[in-house]
Enzyme design. Structure first.
Site, PDB file in Angstrom:
ATOM      1  N   LEU A  65       0.834  -1.208   0.000  1.00  0.00           N
ATOM      2  CA  LEU A  65       0.000   0.000   0.000  1.00  0.00           C
ATOM      3  C   LEU A  65       0.868   1.257   0.000  1.00  0.00           C
ATOM      4  O   LEU A  65       2.047   1.204   0.337  1.00  0.00           O
ATOM      5  CB  LEU A  65      -0.912  -0.043   1.241  1.00  0.00           C
ATOM      6  CG  LEU A  65      -1.899  -1.215   1.206  1.00  0.00           C
ATOM      7  CD1 LEU A  65      -2.430  -1.535   2.598  1.00  0.00           C
ATOM      8  CD2 LEU A  65      -3.046  -0.916   0.248  1.00  0.00           C
ATOM      9  N   PRO A  66       0.290   2.402  -0.375  1.00  0.00           N
ATOM     10  CA  PRO A  66       1.114   3.600  -0.546  1.00  0.00           C
ATOM     11  C   PRO A  66       1.834   4.076   0.730  1.00  0.00           C
ATOM     12  O   PRO A  66       3.028   4.363   0.686  1.00  0.00           O
ATOM     13  CB  PRO A  66       0.106   4.660  -1.019  1.00  0.00           C
ATOM     14  CG  PRO A  66      -1.023   3.887  -1.613  1.00  0.00           C
ATOM     15  CD  PRO A  66      -1.092   2.608  -0.826  1.00  0.00           C
ATOM     16  N   THR A  99       6.244   0.657   2.281  1.00  0.00           N
ATOM     17  CA  THR A  99       7.254   1.445   2.995  1.00  0.00           C
ATOM     18  C   THR A  99       6.528   2.427   3.903  1.00  0.00           C
ATOM     19  O   THR A  99       5.845   3.339   3.419  1.00  0.00           O
ATOM     20  CB  THR A  99       8.143   2.232   2.008  1.00  0.00           C
ATOM     21  OG1 THR A  99       8.771   1.308   1.125  1.00  0.00           O
ATOM     22  CG2 THR A  99       9.205   3.024   2.751  1.00  0.00           C
ATOM     23  N   LYS A 174      15.158  -0.138   5.701  1.00  0.00           N
ATOM     24  CA  LYS A 174      14.750   0.513   4.444  1.00  0.00           C
ATOM     25  C   LYS A 174      15.018   2.027   4.511  1.00  0.00           C
ATOM     26  O   LYS A 174      15.519   2.614   3.554  1.00  0.00           O
ATOM     27  CB  LYS A 174      13.257   0.223   4.214  1.00  0.00           C
ATOM     28  CG  LYS A 174      12.585   1.008   3.128  1.00  0.00           C
ATOM     29  CD  LYS A 174      12.880   0.490   1.744  1.00  0.00           C
ATOM     30  CE  LYS A 174      12.222   1.382   0.698  1.00  0.00           C
ATOM     31  NZ  LYS A 174      12.589   1.052  -0.662  1.00  0.00           N
ATOM     32  N   LYS A 249       9.232  11.035   0.115  1.00  0.00           N
ATOM     33  CA  LYS A 249       8.487  10.306   1.154  1.00  0.00           C
ATOM     34  C   LYS A 249       9.455   9.516   2.044  1.00  0.00           C
ATOM     35  O   LYS A 249       9.378   9.579   3.274  1.00  0.00           O
ATOM     36  CB  LYS A 249       7.486   9.341   0.484  1.00  0.00           C
ATOM     37  CG  LYS A 249       6.801   8.400   1.453  1.00  0.00           C
ATOM     38  CD  LYS A 249       6.131   7.227   0.763  1.00  0.00           C
ATOM     39  CE  LYS A 249       5.884   6.113   1.758  1.00  0.00           C
ATOM     40  NZ  LYS A 249       5.432   4.861   1.171  1.00  0.00           N
TER      41      LYS A 249
HETATM   42  P1  NAD Z   1       0.962   2.689  -6.140  1.00  0.00           P
HETATM   43  O1  NAD Z   1       0.337   3.975  -5.744  1.00  0.00           O
HETATM   44  O2  NAD Z   1       1.283   2.427  -7.570  1.00  0.00           O
HETATM   45  O3  NAD Z   1       0.040   1.463  -5.642  1.00  0.00           O
HETATM   46  C1  NAD Z   1      -0.669   1.431  -4.444  1.00  0.00           C
HETATM   47  C2  NAD Z   1      -1.956   0.668  -4.687  1.00  0.00           C
HETATM   48  O4  NAD Z   1      -2.636   0.520  -3.438  1.00  0.00           O
HETATM   49  C3  NAD Z   1      -2.908   1.378  -5.641  1.00  0.00           C
HETATM   50  O5  NAD Z   1      -3.274   0.511  -6.694  1.00  0.00           O
HETATM   51  C4  NAD Z   1      -4.087   1.750  -4.751  1.00  0.00           C
HETATM   52  O6  NAD Z   1      -5.338   1.739  -5.435  1.00  0.00           O
HETATM   53  C5  NAD Z   1      -4.020   0.657  -3.701  1.00  0.00           C
HETATM   54  N1  NAD Z   1      -4.736   0.983  -2.481  1.00  0.00           N
HETATM   55  C6  NAD Z   1      -4.713   2.139  -1.756  1.00  0.00           C
HETATM   56  N2  NAD Z   1      -5.519   2.023  -0.687  1.00  0.00           N
HETATM   57  C7  NAD Z   1      -6.062   0.782  -0.730  1.00  0.00           C
HETATM   58  C8  NAD Z   1      -6.984   0.080   0.095  1.00  0.00           C
HETATM   59  N3  NAD Z   1      -7.507   0.633   1.178  1.00  0.00           N
HETATM   60  N4  NAD Z   1      -7.320  -1.182  -0.254  1.00  0.00           N
HETATM   61  C9  NAD Z   1      -6.793  -1.762  -1.362  1.00  0.00           C
HETATM   62  N5  NAD Z   1      -5.917  -1.138  -2.191  1.00  0.00           N
HETATM   63  C10 NAD Z   1      -5.563   0.118  -1.873  1.00  0.00           C
HETATM   64  O7  NAD Z   1       2.269   2.559  -5.231  1.00  0.00           O
HETATM   65  P2  NAD Z   1       3.545   1.616  -5.503  1.00  0.00           P
HETATM   66  O8  NAD Z   1       4.539   2.329  -6.345  1.00  0.00           O
HETATM   67  O9  NAD Z   1       3.065   0.263  -5.886  1.00  0.00           O
HETATM   68  O10 NAD Z   1       4.185   1.582  -4.025  1.00  0.00           O
HETATM   69  C11 NAD Z   1       3.634   0.790  -2.991  1.00  0.00           C
HETATM   70  C12 NAD Z   1       4.576   0.833  -1.807  1.00  0.00           C
HETATM   71  O11 NAD Z   1       5.865   0.351  -2.205  1.00  0.00           O
HETATM   72  C13 NAD Z   1       4.802   2.244  -1.241  1.00  0.00           C
HETATM   73  O12 NAD Z   1       4.838   2.165   0.148  1.00  0.00           O
HETATM   74  C14 NAD Z   1       6.145   2.645  -1.831  1.00  0.00           C
HETATM   75  O13 NAD Z   1       6.827   3.591  -1.018  1.00  0.00           O
HETATM   76  C15 NAD Z   1       6.860   1.298  -1.863  1.00  0.00           C
HETATM   77  N6  NAD Z   1       7.943   1.197  -2.855  1.00  0.00           N
HETATM   78  C16 NAD Z   1       7.754   1.654  -4.120  1.00  0.00           C
HETATM   79  C17 NAD Z   1       8.799   1.537  -5.043  1.00  0.00           C
HETATM   80  C18 NAD Z   1       8.620   2.037  -6.468  1.00  0.00           C
HETATM   81  O14 NAD Z   1       9.610   2.132  -7.182  1.00  0.00           O
HETATM   82  N7  NAD Z   1       7.396   2.323  -6.907  1.00  0.00           N
HETATM   83  C19 NAD Z   1      10.008   0.948  -4.665  1.00  0.00           C
HETATM   84  C20 NAD Z   1      10.148   0.454  -3.366  1.00  0.00           C
HETATM   85  C21 NAD Z   1       9.112   0.573  -2.464  1.00  0.00           C
END
Ligand code: NAD
Length: 303
Positions: A65-66, A99, A174, A249
């Site tokens: 999740l975000p 994260t 992390k 973030k």
């Molecule tokens: P994203 O915004 O693409 O995806 C998050 C998903 O969660 C979305 O599809 C959203 O609809 C869903 N969501 C939100 N609230 C929800 C709920 N209540 N129930 C069900 N689904 C819900 O984000 P991301 O890039 O996939 O990142 C996710 C996590 O991974 C974050 O914490 C980010 O910091 C971490 N991260 C991201 C990266 C990267 O390169 N994108 C790398 C390492 C870590």
């Protein structure tokens, strides 16, 4: 093969869920966005109409999740006097890969423990490319026995699984890693620009520093100067990769972590300020640089 509930199918969660399907697991996935559900359905996952449905009768729950408020909302929000943790069976292993702040991870894990539920924090490194290729690194916090139970599921999505310590320890690892990455990237961009301003070819300078004591991951593998390296975001207009917004973030989480533990993190604080300045100044092409790859910090120095 296991039955796995997967919550959050965004840029990272979507391909991670698909890799679980590819490894032969039975995945039942949930996201608030229909298009995200459709993508994993096309890859062979089942999808749930509610988050409650996704966690029923599964051996593992994985969430991606975000931010912390989403993780707290999903696991702790009450509906009819019960939260999602109450719905999850005691034998199920819960793995949150988002994260978030270590304190939030500890709070949710403590709520799980109070209900005799088993929960890990397992944030990842490796980005969207690593999520797609199944080569993520997991930094895991929680009981060793639970980490061992989760290992086969994590190994279907990544190539390294580190047990960092008790609950929250994965998030601490992390935040330290990403703070160092931001410092290395800003320092690398600054050094290359200094050389260019003094007449050096950025490729020649990069070759020299890579073989010298300035060599580091940002310079050697993810060079921020356009045209120096093929296949990195700098050579495709800083598109794809790890967004400036996500780096801000993560640096904010590191600053909060530093304040909570009484530590001074001057390099991390400066890197955060530089990334916020870069985001707000934007580029010639866009007002807000937040959606560019984090190596675009080069533009703050090169203009
Ligand atoms: P994203 O915004 O693409 O995806 C998050 C998903 O969660 C979305 O599809 C959203 O609809 C869903 N969501 C939100 N609230 C929800 C709920 N209540 N129930 C069900 N689904 C819900 O984000 P991301 O890039 O996939 O990142 C996710 C996590 O991974 C974050 O914490 C980010 O910091 C971490 N991260 C991201 C990266 C990267 O390169 N994108 C790398 C390492 C870590």
């Amino acid at each position: 093969m296991a039955r796995i509930g997967f919550i959050g199918l965004g840029n990272m969660g979507g391909p991670m869920a698909v890799n679980l399907v590819k490894a032969g697991h039975d995945v039942i996935a949930f996201d608030l966005v229909e298009a995200a559900l459709e993508r994993v359905r096309a890859a062979g996952a089942k999808t749930a109409g509610t988050v409650w449905e996704a966690v029923r009768d599964v051996e593992f729950v994985v969430s991606m999740l975000p931010a912390g408020r989403h993780v707290e909302g999903v696991y702790l929000a009450l509906e009819n006097n019960a939260c999602l943790l109450d719905e999850i069976a005691a034998e199920t292993v819960i793995i949150d890969c988002s994260t978030i702040a270590a304190d939030t991870a500890r709070k949710v894990a403590a709520a799980a423990r109070e209900r005799s539920r088993r929960m890990l924090d397992a944030p990842v490194s490796g980005g969207v490319g690593g999520a797609e290729a199944g080569t993520l690194t997991f930094m895991v916090g929680g009981d060793a026995a639970v980490v061992d139970a989760a290992r086969p599921v994590l190994e279907a999505m990544g190539k390294n699984v580190f047990h960092a310590g008790e609950s929250g320890a994965g998030q601490v690892a992390k935040m330290c890693n990403n703070m160092l990455l931001a410092v290395l990237m800003t320092g690398t961009a600054e050094a290359i620009q200094l050389g260019v301003a003094n007449g050096l070819d950025p490729s020649v300078l990069s070759d020299i520093m890579q073989q010298s004591s300035g060599g580091n991951w940002a310079l050697n593998v993810y060079n921020p100067y356009p045209g120096v390296m093929d296949g990195v975001p700098a050579s495709r207009g800083y598109s794809g990769g790890f967004l400036v917004d996500l780096m801000i973030k993560d640096l904010t989480l590191a600053m909060d972590g530093a304040a909570a533990s009484g530590q001074t993190t001057p390099m991390g604080a400066l890197a955060r300020s530089l990334y916020v300045l870069h985001k707000n100044r934007g580029t010639a092409e866009q007002d807000d640089a937040g959606t560019l790859d984090f190596s675009s910090i080069q533009k703050l120095f090169s203009g």
